[in-house]
Design an enzyme around this catalytic site. Sequence first.
Site, PDB file in Angstrom:
ATOM      1  N   HIS A  57      22.271 -28.018   6.575  1.00 35.40           N
ATOM      2  CA  HIS A  57      21.811 -27.413   5.317  1.00 35.40           C
ATOM      3  C   HIS A  57      21.575 -28.533   4.323  1.00 35.40           C
ATOM      4  O   HIS A  57      22.518 -29.140   3.827  1.00 35.40           O
ATOM      5  CB  HIS A  57      22.852 -26.419   4.792  1.00 35.40           C
ATOM      6  CG  HIS A  57      22.456 -25.829   3.470  1.00 35.40           C
ATOM      7  ND1 HIS A  57      21.392 -24.988   3.336  1.00 35.40           N
ATOM      8  CD2 HIS A  57      22.973 -25.995   2.218  1.00 35.40           C
ATOM      9  CE1 HIS A  57      21.255 -24.638   2.059  1.00 35.40           C
ATOM     10  NE2 HIS A  57      22.204 -25.229   1.357  1.00 35.40           N
ATOM     11  N   ASP A 181      22.343 -20.112   1.866  1.00 34.24           N
ATOM     12  CA  ASP A 181      23.204 -20.537   0.752  1.00 34.24           C
ATOM     13  C   ASP A 181      22.979 -19.826  -0.580  1.00 34.24           C
ATOM     14  O   ASP A 181      23.912 -19.737  -1.375  1.00 34.24           O
ATOM     15  CB  ASP A 181      23.077 -22.063   0.562  1.00 34.24           C
ATOM     16  CG  ASP A 181      24.200 -22.650  -0.280  1.00 34.24           C
ATOM     17  OD1 ASP A 181      25.268 -22.006  -0.371  1.00 34.24           O
ATOM     18  OD2 ASP A 181      24.027 -23.744  -0.851  1.00 34.24           O
TER      19      ASP A 181
HETATM   20 ZN   LIG Z   1      22.556 -25.154  -0.666  1.00 32.15          ZN
END
Ligand SMILES: [Zn+2]
Length: 993
Positions: A57, A181
Site C-alpha cells: 500500500h 485504506d
Molecule cells: Zn493509505
Amino acid sequence: MATPEYTPFVFLLLLFQSSVWGFPVCQTPQESPTCGYKSCHATKPGMLNVHLVPHTHDDVGWLKTVDQYFYGDRNDIQHAGVQYILDSVVDQLLKNPDRRFIYVETAFFYRWWKQQTDDMQNTVKQLVNEGRLEFVNGGWCMSDEATTHYSAVIDQMTMGLRFLNDTFGHCGRPRVAWHIDPFGHAREHASMFAQMGYDGFFFGRLDYQDRNRRMVAREQEMLWRASESLTPPMADLFTGILPNGYNPPEGFCWDQSCDDPPIRDDPDLEDYNVDDVVTRFLHIAHGQALVYKTNHIIMTMGSDFQYENANLWYKNLDKLIRYVNQMQSNGSEVNVLYSTPSCYLQELHRANLTWPLKGDDFFPYADSAHDFWTGYFTSRPALKRYERISNSYLQTCKQLEVLGGPISRKGPFGAGDSETLKKAMAVAQHHDAVSGTEKQHVANDYARKLANGWAHCQVLVSNTLSSLSGSSAPRVYCEHLNISVCPLTETSKKFSVNVYNPLARPVSWPVRLPVNGTAYRISDAKGKAVDSQVVPVSQATAAVRRGRGYAVNELLFQVQAPPLGYSTYSVSLLQNGPPSPQSSPLPRAPKAVQNKFLRVTFDPETGLLSSLSNLETQQTVKLSQNFYWYNASDGNNSESIQMSGAYIFRPNTSTPFIISKTSLYLHVFQYNSICMRPTKRSRDSFHPWVSQVVRLYTDSRALELEWTVGPVPIGDDLGKEVISRLDSSINSSGVFYTDSNGREMLQRRKDYRPTWNLRQSEPIAGNYYPINSRAYIKDDKDQLTVVTDRSQGGGSIQDGSLEIMLHRRLLYDDVRGVGEPLNEMSDIYPEGLVVRGRHLLSLSPPATAADTHRPLAQEVVLQPLITFTDGELHPSTRLEFSGLQAVLPPAVHLLTVSQWDQDTVLLRLEHQYQASESKEHSQPVTVNLQKLFSTLDVLGVSEMNLSANQWKDEMTRLDWKKPLPKRGGDPSVWEVSLKPMEIRTFLLRVRQR
Ligand SMILES: [Zn+2]
Ligand SMILES: *[C@@H]1O[C@H](CO)[C@@H](O)[C@H](O)[C@H]1NC(C)=O
Ligand SMILES: *[C@@H]1O[C@H](CO)[C@@H](O)[C@H](O)[C@H]1NC(C)=O
C-alpha cells in the site's frame, strides 16, 4: 444524419468497432496473452481455498512527500522507497511463475516505468500479459472518498487508467477497484467505479459495529446499488470487505519491517517451526471462513510500503503454500494459492449466490466507540479550498487547450501545458492529501505542486486568450482576489477584465476588485456602461492580507459571460481619493436587506440573522446564524483517551461555546444595481479571530455568508473546532441531507444508520457527515440549502439546525499515524492559519429546491476565471467569445472537454439532476454533438466508459444480478440522450475550423 461529407466519421466508426470489422484496435496483437481472469491459478472446488494476495500500500504522500516516497528519501521519517519495491518485486516474480503481485498507485508506477530500460519494460509487459503482475484500481492514486469532488476523481482515474492502457493494452486494465485504506466509503465512488467498468470493489475500513454485524450475518460481501437515479445495474457494484484491513493475518508478516518468525523448515536446524506455522495458519483460515459466505477467502499479504525486499515475503509464501497444501495428503481440506483480487472475485462470482443489497454509504467511519473519523472532513480547510479551485482552474485550462488548438501549448507567451496541473490535481485526490491527514511539510508539497500546475496553465490560458482575442497584451493573474489583493487593479487607471466561464450556460457573476479610487467607469464588451459600486475593504480583509496589498476599496460590478467563453470589461478610474463618505461605518446593523428574490432580516438587538424569505414563493423561515467552537478532547477523559486530531473529531463536551453573542463581527452589504451603494453597514469592527460579511447580490437567489476564521487562539491550551451554525424554524425531524462527492444527495438521520442498529456513543462526532458541495434541511414547506465552497464536515444535531465545521486547530496527535497535531501555521500566519470561505444560503419549496441549488453549486465548483490586461485594448481586440454554438439545456453539464490526442477530444456530458428531483429538469435531454462547438468540426464520435479506458460497446462487466439492458438504438449517432444523473463519455474526432 451522417451525410456524405462526414465520411471520415464513418471510417472512424469502422475503426472503433474493431470487434465487428476485425481491425486490431483494442485486442493486443501477437501471442494471445493470458492476463485477467484467464491467468488465475486453479482452485479446488471441495476445499477451502485461501487466496494469498501479495500487495503493497503505497500512499501518494502522507508522512513523506510523494517524491520522497518514490526514491526512499527521508527514511528517518518513515522507511519507505517505492522504486526499490518495484525493482524487487519484478525480480522476485521472475523467479517463480506461480507468484503474483498487484500494483495499485499509477502515480508511482509511472515514475518507475519512465526510468526503466527497454529490456526491463519488455520483461514487465510479459509479466503483465501473463497476469503475474496485475494492476488493481489503477487510478493515479487511491482517492479519498469523503472530501473529493466527483469531477476530480474521474479525472485522476482517467489519467492513471489511460497510462495503463497506453502502456499495456487490455492486460493493463484493472478489473477490480481497491480502496483498502480510505476512512469511510462514499456511494458516489461506488457508482463511478461501476460506470468505469470495474467488476468488483474491495475495501478495508468500515464502522466497527457494522463490521461486527456483517461478520455474524456473513454479509461482508454485497451488491452496492450506488445510485437512486441510474437504471440498475448501471451503478451496481459488487463490494467486499477485506478480513484484516489490508494487513496479513497476525503472525504472518514476512516483510523486512515485521518481526514475525520466518518459516524454518530444516529439521536438522534449531527451531524447526513448519508444524507450528501450518497449524496457526489453518486455525486462522478456518476462523476466517466462518464469517464469509463461500469456500474462498482472501488474505492480504502486505501492508504500507512493504516488499522493498520482496525476497523475504516470497520465500516464506512459497513455503507456506507448499507446506499447507502438503497437508491435503493427510486429509486437510485447505488449499492455499497465489492470487489476486480479480481471481478471488472470479470465484465469488462463480459461487452464483445472491448477495445482500446495499443502498446507503459507509459514513461516518468509527473504529471504536469514541473514535469517529469525522474530523478530516474539515481538516486543512485552506488546502481543501485550494484543491477545489485548482479543479475549476484545471477544467478551464483543459477547455482552453481544446479551444485554442496547438497555439495554446506553444504561443506568444511560451510553452504551456495542462499536464502539470492534471498530475498535481491527481496527486491531491489521494486519501492523505485533500483529506488533510498528511504531515505539514507534505501538505505544503501538495500546494506547491498545484501552484506549479497553475503556472503552466497560466501560460496556456494566456496563449489561447491571446489567440482568441487577437491581442497579445500581457495577461495578469490575481490569485488573491478573495482577500482583495491584486497589484494591477490597485494601481492601474485603466485596465480590462476578462471573465472566462467554463460552464455550458451563460453566467452572471459578481466581481469584486481591490482598488484605491472611489469611482470607476466600466463598460462591457459591447461598450455599454455597467453599474458599479465602490465599498471600503473590511478590517477583517485588511488584517488577513498582512501587507500583501493596500487597496482601501473594493470595486463591485456584475459581469455576464457566455457559455464556454469569455467577455471583456474595461475599467477606467474616474475619481481618485479617500473612501467616499457615504460608505463610512454606520452604527447599527440594518434591519433588513432584500433583492428581487430574497429578503433577509436581522435582529435589532444582536444584529444576527433573524429570518429569510423567498419573495418569489412567499415563504419565510425564522433563521439565525452564529459561530461556535467545540473544545477538542485532549484525551483526558474517563470514557476514552482518544484525542481530537487530523482524522478524528472528538469534542470534550457536546455543547459548543459561542464566540460572540452579538453580530459585532457581521458586516452586511446589499448590492443593488439601481441605487449603486451599500445601503447599510454594521459598525466596522470585528471579533479578533472570527468575522463575517453578509452579501446579497442583485441577481442572486442565494445569500452569501463570507466567513473568516483564525488565527484560532490556543493560549488557553484548548484545541478548538469552529463551526457556523444555522438555527431555523424548519421542522426537520432529525433528518438532514448531504451530497455524495458533489453529486447525488443522501438522507442522514440523527443517531441512526440505515443498515444496522446503531448504539450511539458520540452525540456530535457520530452525527457528522461529509459535505462536499451542499447540505440541506427541510420540512413539508421549506427547504434551506447551504452550498459550500469546499468539502467540510457537518451535522444537524437539533431539529431545524444545520452546523458546518469551518476550521480546526488542535494540540494533540490522534494516534492514527500522522504523528503531528493539526496546528497549521505559516510564515505569513505564524500565530495560526486564517481561513476564509463562503456559504450560500437559499430557501425554496422542497419540490423546486434543486432548480436553485444544482446550478448554484455548479457555479461555485466551476467558477469563472478572471484575468487582467493593463491599459487600453487595441480596437481590433475581440471582446467576446463563446466556444459553443448554443447554450446547452439547463439539465446538461459539460463535465469534461479535454484534448486527448492530436485530433481527438474527450467529452463528458452529464445530466445533473436526480430522478424526480425537479419537475422541470429531471427529464431525459438530448444534445447534438455536431452542433456543440463553435470552433471545432466534429468528424466522428465513439462512446467510452466513464474512465475512458474502454470502448462502450466492449464494456462487459461480471453480471451479479441480471443482464445489462441493451441501449436502444439512438435515433442518430449525433443525438445523445441523457437520463437523470447519467454521465456519457465520448471521444470526438475534431478539426479546428
Ligand atoms: Zn493509505
Ligand atoms: C487502449 O490502448 C490501445 C493501445 O495499447 C489502443 O489501441 C486502444 O484504443 C486503447 N483503448 C482505449 C479505450 O483508449
Ligand atoms: C445459478 O443459480 C441459479 C439458481 O439460483 C441457476 O438457475 C443457475 O443455473 C446457476 N448458474 C450457474 C452457472 O451455476
